[in-house]
Design an enzyme around this catalytic site. Sequence first.
Site, PDB file in Angstrom:
ATOM      1  N   THR A  83      49.134  36.327  46.730  1.00 55.28           N
ATOM      2  CA  THR A  83      49.603  35.862  48.026  1.00 55.28           C
ATOM      3  C   THR A  83      50.557  36.901  48.584  1.00 55.28           C
ATOM      4  OG1 THR A  83      51.167  34.303  49.064  1.00 55.28           O
ATOM      5  CG2 THR A  83      51.193  34.435  46.678  1.00 55.28           C
ATOM      6  N   CYS A 197      47.722  38.085  55.064  1.00 54.50           N
ATOM      7  CA  CYS A 197      47.698  36.804  54.360  1.00 54.50           C
ATOM      8  C   CYS A 197      46.366  36.757  53.643  1.00 54.50           C
ATOM      9  CB  CYS A 197      47.841  35.634  55.322  1.00 54.50           C
ATOM     10  SG  CYS A 197      47.653  34.026  54.511  1.00 54.50           S
TER      11      CYS A 197
END
Length: 230
Positions: A83, A197
């Site tokens: 992430t 992202c």
Amino acid sequence: MRTIGLLGGMSWESTASYYRLINEGIKQQLGGLHSAKIILHSVDFQPIETCQHQGDWATTADILKHAALSVQAGGADCLVICTNTMHKVADEIEATINIPLLHIADATAEALVALGIKRVGLLGTQFTMEQDFYKGRLIRQYGLDVLIPNEGDCLIVHDVIYKELCLGQISEHSKQEYLRIINQMADQGVEAVILGCTEIGLLIQQSDTDMLLFDTTEIHAKKAVSYSLT
């Protein structure tokens, strides 16, 4: 082959992409029935997401430090945090473990620098776009000129990630909004856009736009494969 440690679940939708991309990379390099040696610790994302939006980063760090230690104890030779946003606490995690942490911003910046790109757009959660832990690293350590969308568009990008992509929902309307924002960045003179992202690659692919895209999930996975085979 070294064993890759994955700290995933944030969200599991993109962690699944990491698993696939890393194994495809190992197969491409070694052929046959080769697959990656992986240790995965997948966390429950709900309490982490709650802490993110409450600004309680200390609790998220504690959760991920515990998870990272379990990955290390399992025999991993490196750690990959699956992430962008949770690299907010990467320094705390790195200080807790004794194996290398492969930082997603470093991998992305190295890919940009290798192509001589200087001015880039950044899409991601509001935390990633607006806070210093990610954007500042790109600027200070790699000399990149980083642009983000205006306030309203930052909110659109953020909401699509949490309310749609992390839930596995792919919307054509949201894709068109992202492409509109990318086109606005092109008008501002960016040479490429970072999909900062790990879920954005589920919505936008290179075939959707003439703008050069840097998918951080793909780049990070390639970095892990390279480390594993070094």
